[in-house]
Scaffold this motif. Sequence first.
Motif, short mmCIF file in Angstrom:
data_model
loop_
_atom_site.label_atom_id
_atom_site.label_comp_id
_atom_site.label_asym_id
_atom_site.label_seq_id
_atom_site.Cartn_x
_atom_site.Cartn_y
_atom_site.Cartn_z
N GLY A 98 0.78 -1.23 0.00
CA GLY A 98 0.00 0.00 0.00
C GLY A 98 0.81 1.28 0.00
N THR A 99 2.13 1.19 0.10
CA THR A 99 2.97 2.39 0.12
C THR A 99 3.15 2.91 -1.28
OG1 THR A 99 4.17 1.54 2.04
CG2 THR A 99 5.22 3.32 0.80
N ARG A 100 2.92 4.21 -1.44
CA ARG A 100 3.07 4.84 -2.75
C ARG A 100 4.13 5.93 -2.66
NH1 ARG A 100 1.29 2.91 -7.34
NH2 ARG A 100 0.81 4.95 -8.14
N LEU A 101 5.01 5.95 -3.64
CA LEU A 101 6.00 7.02 -3.74
C LEU A 101 5.39 8.13 -4.58
CD1 LEU A 101 9.20 4.86 -4.31
CD2 LEU A 101 8.36 5.84 -2.18
N THR A 102 6.16 9.18 -4.85
CA THR A 102 5.65 10.31 -5.63
C THR A 102 6.53 10.52 -6.86
OG1 THR A 102 6.96 11.86 -4.33
CG2 THR A 102 4.70 11.47 -3.60
N GLY A 103 6.04 11.33 -7.78
CA GLY A 103 6.81 11.73 -8.96
C GLY A 103 7.22 10.55 -9.83
N PRO A 104 8.42 10.63 -10.43
CA PRO A 104 8.88 9.59 -11.33
C PRO A 104 9.03 8.23 -10.66
CG PRO A 104 10.23 11.57 -11.56
CD PRO A 104 9.34 11.78 -10.38
N ALA A 105 9.17 8.21 -9.35
CA ALA A 105 9.31 6.93 -8.64
C ALA A 105 8.05 6.09 -8.78
CB ALA A 105 9.63 7.18 -7.18
N VAL A 106 6.88 6.72 -8.88
CA VAL A 106 5.62 5.98 -9.05
C VAL A 106 5.68 5.16 -10.33
CG1 VAL A 106 3.14 6.19 -9.45
CG2 VAL A 106 4.25 7.64 -7.76
N ARG A 107 6.10 5.80 -11.41
CA ARG A 107 6.18 5.11 -12.71
C ARG A 107 7.22 3.99 -12.65
NH1 ARG A 107 5.29 10.32 -13.74
NH2 ARG A 107 7.46 10.91 -14.12
N ALA A 108 8.32 4.22 -11.96
CA ALA A 108 9.37 3.21 -11.86
C ALA A 108 8.86 1.99 -11.10
CB ALA A 108 10.61 3.79 -11.17
N VAL A 109 8.15 2.20 -10.00
CA VAL A 109 7.61 1.07 -9.24
C VAL A 109 6.60 0.31 -10.10
CG1 VAL A 109 6.20 0.41 -7.24
CG2 VAL A 109 8.03 2.11 -6.99
N ASP A 110 5.75 1.04 -10.82
CA ASP A 110 4.77 0.38 -11.69
C ASP A 110 5.46 -0.42 -12.79
OD1 ASP A 110 2.71 1.45 -10.19
OD2 ASP A 110 2.28 3.07 -11.60
N ALA A 111 6.58 0.10 -13.30
CA ALA A 111 7.27 -0.53 -14.43
C ALA A 111 8.16 -1.70 -14.01
CB ALA A 111 8.11 0.50 -15.18
N GLY B 81 8.66 -2.84 -10.43
CA GLY B 81 8.47 -3.37 -9.09
C GLY B 81 8.06 -4.84 -9.10
N LEU B 82 8.65 -5.60 -8.21
CA LEU B 82 8.31 -7.01 -8.04
C LEU B 82 7.77 -7.22 -6.64
CD1 LEU B 82 11.48 -8.62 -9.68
CD2 LEU B 82 9.21 -8.35 -10.69
N THR B 83 6.53 -7.69 -6.56
CA THR B 83 5.89 -7.89 -5.26
C THR B 83 6.06 -9.34 -4.82
OG1 THR B 83 4.29 -6.16 -5.76
CG2 THR B 83 3.72 -7.68 -3.98
N GLY B 84 6.58 -9.51 -3.61
CA GLY B 84 6.81 -10.84 -3.05
C GLY B 84 5.58 -11.39 -2.39
N ASP B 85 5.68 -12.63 -1.93
CA ASP B 85 4.58 -13.30 -1.24
C ASP B 85 4.16 -12.57 0.03
OD1 ASP B 85 4.58 -15.27 -3.19
OD2 ASP B 85 5.83 -16.64 -2.01
N ASP B 86 5.09 -11.80 0.60
CA ASP B 86 4.80 -11.04 1.82
C ASP B 86 4.09 -9.72 1.54
OD1 ASP B 86 6.88 -9.64 0.67
OD2 ASP B 86 8.19 -9.72 2.43
N GLY B 87 3.88 -9.40 0.25
CA GLY B 87 3.19 -8.17 -0.13
C GLY B 87 4.10 -6.97 -0.31
N TRP B 88 5.37 -7.10 0.09
CA TRP B 88 6.34 -6.01 -0.08
C TRP B 88 6.83 -6.00 -1.52
CZ3 TRP B 88 8.83 -2.76 3.74
CH2 TRP B 88 8.23 -2.83 5.00
N THR B 89 7.06 -4.79 -2.04
CA THR B 89 7.51 -4.62 -3.43
C THR B 89 8.94 -4.11 -3.45
OG1 THR B 89 5.26 -4.12 -4.13
CG2 THR B 89 7.04 -3.41 -5.60
N VAL B 90 9.79 -4.75 -4.25
CA VAL B 90 11.16 -4.30 -4.45
C VAL B 90 11.22 -3.64 -5.82
CG1 VAL B 90 13.57 -5.00 -4.71
CG2 VAL B 90 12.13 -6.09 -2.98
N ALA B 91 11.79 -2.44 -5.88
CA ALA B 91 11.88 -1.71 -7.14
C ALA B 91 13.11 -0.81 -7.17
CB ALA B 91 10.63 -0.85 -7.35
#
Length: 83
Positions: free
Chosen positions: A13-26, A28-38
């Motif tokens: 549920g954590t959202r970054l701002t600016g260009p980081a949002v697009r980078a996470v969307d492009a 980001g890999l979400t693990g079984d624990d729900g955390w996203t690495v990007a």
Amino acid sequence: MHRDEAVVRLAPGTRLTGPAVRAVDANGLTGDDGWTVATVPIESVEHAHDEFLRLGTAIEVLEPPELRARITATVTALARTYA
């Protein structure tokens, strides 16, 4: 990883701002624990330090080492202050 990038781990549920949002969307890999690495763009270590600290425990900086070390030093100092 480029000098102007950071690898972060984001709580569900954590959202970054600016260009980081697009980078996470492009990339980001979400693990079984729900955390996203990007890999996200940063202006500088100093700017990223301030921006990422505001997210508290909802973010973990994995790279670059100098940014992780700077955040560690700040959090350690805060823990001493509030202990």
